[in-house]
Design a protein around this motif. Structure first.
Motif: not given
Lengths: 477, 95
Positions: A379, A382-383, A385, B50, B53-54, B56
């Motif tokens: 998770r 993804s932040l 990215k 967080t 949000t895996t 995305d």
């Protein structure tokens, strides 16, 4: 003039003009390795057929046939990339005696373009490290200062290029393993976009992050190597079918008007003062030539190392399960049953850092911890990215130091966590799947400083354009 | 004992068993210390906010024709095995 000092593209011209034969240059490189590599130790093995292969190229030249983009040129290969009938040890005892039965796709590609594979280069065992000190066969020394490490994990490849013991090399980059050693050895190293180059035949470390890329003496040589190795491969389903441009077409352009982003988070406390000043000096020079420099923010940068060491070790622990003493490489003599055969083979065959990472990876994937560590890291990834996606809405490329420090001395980072932190400016690029290049920015205290350029996905053309422009500016200064 | 109790010797033994690596007593002690520090460091992620949000990243399936092709021959593939018999890998008795 010493021909070994030539760039790949310069040698290529001489070979094509028949001013030097491939056999001459290959023999010269081999004797240079015999003399000077005792001290540097950039190679783990030399190709016994290299001269014979060079003879074939010379015959083609005599017959007036095409010899390809790398015709007759000695190229070195990191020892985690499979070359048929040559050892592929990953600098690990567990793969001692293993001869891969096939070529990696990148090897077929460079051989089809006439390259002479001169030898296999040293590395941190299974690419786990940033100094090449983790090689089971002894460390590589930095040719610029033999008291210091060449960086890692592709330290052998970078040192071989820097010491003129080959004309280009291939490395692999999972968290900075091409760019950081290139920076430490004063050469150019490019980590392509995830999916740009086939990994078929690369012994996997972390499959969602690994990429193969070139290490060369200048940006033009990188462009030539990229022309050869990029493209979709049906044997690697993560490789992407996007047209590969002629990267040499992006050299020597006027990069005026391009927007450079300078992230605050890469110029923080703790970074070597000399490195910081050198990069800022180059950026200011760029601004004078008409590039637009803009401050940006990549707010999740500081979590990169933590995310990387969770995701990277998790994948490594699964990928390295295949080394069990059954199909290839080393098997223990000390076993009564199957369990002991596995456990003792792995105990005897793997080095310290490899065991550490396998156990850590097993921990973050184990029941009860999976969600708190592995899922959480995904998770946060993804932040990281998203930070880049936002930044590239405002700028064309991002410039940072490649490494927060100058090449360090052997044994200086015996503490694992200290070593892990040396990847702080390179890992986020892998986590985001982006392409990035490290080019020499100059020297501080007689040690090289690398400048990193990061571009959006599949914009290696832009990397080459900006890198070439900066290279010209530095040369001209 | 170590002041951090994130990882104990039993944990290292449990993980080493899962990973099929026999460790010496010294190695176990080192790992208790080192893993403790590394895990303490990576635990900073728990503070990052967080959302779930895996998913995305746009991952698409890659398909190929289901056709039989020649591959490397068995003899070559098996040539590097530490122990073999005919065209088989040889291992200690399993059952």
């Amino acid at each position: 003039m010493d021909i070994l000092n030539l760039k790949l593209w310069e040698l290529k011209t001489l070979i094509e003009r028949k001013e030097i034969s491939s056999v001459e240059i290959t023999e010269k490189v081999i004797s240079e390795i015999e003399n000077r590599d005792k001290e540097i130790h950039s190679y783990l093995s030399v190709n016994p057929c290299a001269v014979k292969e060079a003879e074939e190229i010379d015959k083609k030249i005599t017959r007036g046939e095409h010899i390809g983009l790398l015709g007759g040129i000695p190229v070195a290969i990191k020892d985690n990339i499979c070359v048929k009938e040559m050892p592929a040890t990953c600098a690990s005892k567990i793969l001692e005696g293993f001869f891969p039965p096939y070529n990696a796709t990148v090897i077929d590609k460079i051989k089809n373009q006439g390259a002479i594979i001169i030898g296999k280069t040293n590395m941190d065992e299974f690419a786990f490290g940033s100094s090449t000190e983790n090689s089971s066969f002894g460390p590589t020394k930095n040719p610029i200062d033999l008291q210091r490490v060449p960086g890692g994990s592709s330290g052998g490849s970078a040192a071989a290029v820097s010491a003129n013991l080959c004309f280009a090399a291939l490395g692999s980059d999972t968290g900075g393993s091409i760019r950081q050693p290139a920076s430490f050895c004063g050469v150019v190293g490019l980590k392509p976009t995830y999916g740009r180059v086939s990994r078929y035949g690369l012994i996997a470390f972390a499959s969602s992050l690994d990429q193969i890329g070139p290490i060369t003496k200048d940006v033009r040589d990188t462009a030539i190597m990229m022309n050869v190795i990029c493209g979709r491969d049906e044997n690697d389903s993560t490789s992407v079918d996007i047209t590969v441009p002629d990267y040499t077409g992006f050299l020597n352009r006027e990069a005026k008007g391009l927007k450079i982003g300078i992230p605050d988070e890469y110029f923080i406390e703790g970074i070597d003062r000399g490195v910081k000043d050198k990069i800022i000096e180059v950026v200011e020079k760029m601004e004078d030539t008409g590039m637009v420099v803009k401050k940006i923010s990549l707010p999740h940068t500081r979590y990169g190392i933590a995310v990387y060491y969770i995701l990277g070790t998790a994948e490594a622990s699964s990928n390295l399960a295949r080394f069990d003493g059954v199909r290839y490489g080393y098997r223990t003599n000390d076993y009564m049953d199957l369990y002991q055969m596995y456990a003792n083979t792995r105990e005897e065959g793997f080095g310290k850092e490899v065991k550490r990472r396998i156990i850590l990876g097993t921990f973050v994937l184990s029941s009860g911890y999976y969600e708190a560590y592995y899922l959480k890291a995904q998770r946060v990834c993804s932040l990281i990215k998203k930070d880049f996606t936002e930044a590239f809405k405002e700028v064309d490329v991002i410039i940072t130091p490649t490494s927060p420090e100058l090449p360090f001395k052997f044994g200086e980072k015996a503490e694992p966590l200290k070593m892990y932190l040396s990847d702080i400016f390179t890992v986020n690029v892998n986590l985001a799947g982006l392409p990035a290049i490290s080019i020499p920015a100059g020297f501080v205290d007689n040690l090289p400083v690398g400048l990193q350029i990061i571009a959006p996905h599949f914009r290696e053309d832009r990397l080459i354009e900006v890198a070439s422009f900066i290279e010209n500016c530095i040369k001209g200064a | 004992m170590e002041k951090n109790n994130l990882i104990k010797k039993e944990d290292v033994e449990y993980l080493a068993n899962l990973a099929r690596i026999s460790l010496t007593e010294d190695e176990k002690e080192d790992l208790v210390k080192e893993l403790g520090k590394i895990i303490e460091y990576v635990s900073q992620l728990s503070k990052v906010e967080t959302k779930v949000t895996t998913g995305d990243i746009s991952i698409t399936n890659v398909f190929r024709e289901d056709k039989v092709k020649n591959s490397t021959n068995t003899e070559e593939m098996i040539s590097g095995a530490p122990d073999k018999e005919d065209n088989f890998f040889k291992v200690p008795r399993i059952i």
